[in-house]
Write a protein that holds these residues in place. Structure first.
Motif, short mmCIF file in Angstrom:
data_model
loop_
_atom_site.label_atom_id
_atom_site.label_comp_id
_atom_site.label_asym_id
_atom_site.label_seq_id
_atom_site.Cartn_x
_atom_site.Cartn_y
_atom_site.Cartn_z
N ALA A 8 0.83 -1.21 0.00
CA ALA A 8 0.00 0.00 0.00
C ALA A 8 0.87 1.25 0.00
CB ALA A 8 -0.94 -0.01 1.20
N GLY A 12 1.01 3.96 -2.97
CA GLY A 12 0.70 5.34 -2.62
C GLY A 12 1.70 6.33 -3.19
N SER A 17 -4.01 3.41 -4.84
CA SER A 17 -4.43 2.87 -3.55
C SER A 17 -4.86 1.41 -3.73
CB SER A 17 -5.57 3.68 -2.95
OG SER A 17 -6.72 3.58 -3.77
N GLU A 19 -6.91 -2.13 -1.56
CA GLU A 19 -7.76 -2.60 -0.47
C GLU A 19 -7.52 -4.10 -0.30
OE1 GLU A 19 -12.53 -3.11 0.45
OE2 GLU A 19 -11.88 -2.10 -1.37
#
Length: 72
Positions: A8, A12, A17, A19
């Protein structure tokens, strides 16, 4: 969790992004050409092992790949 956090962070830096949809474990037996997907992540819950298994089958067509919701 550590792997997800590192991934992540890296994404970034590129303006992306991600999940986490769940976790689990793999048992890999290369000498038998078998992979078994099972279990869950305490922090992220259980992933959809059927989806994981299908993706593995595409990459390892000569392996026997199985999954179960049981185990940790």
């Amino acid at each position: 969790a550590d792997l997800f956090e590192r991934t992540a962070e890296e994404l970034g830096r590129h303006g992306l992004s991600c999940e986490c949809l769940g976790g689990g474990r793999l048992s890999h037996r290369p000498e038998e050409r078998k992979i078994h997907v099972y279990g869950y992540s305490v922090g992220f819950g259980r992933a959809d092992h059927a989806v994981t298994t299908e993706k593995l089958k595409a990459e390892y067509p000569d392996y026997k790949i199985t999954w179960a919701d049981e185990g940790y």
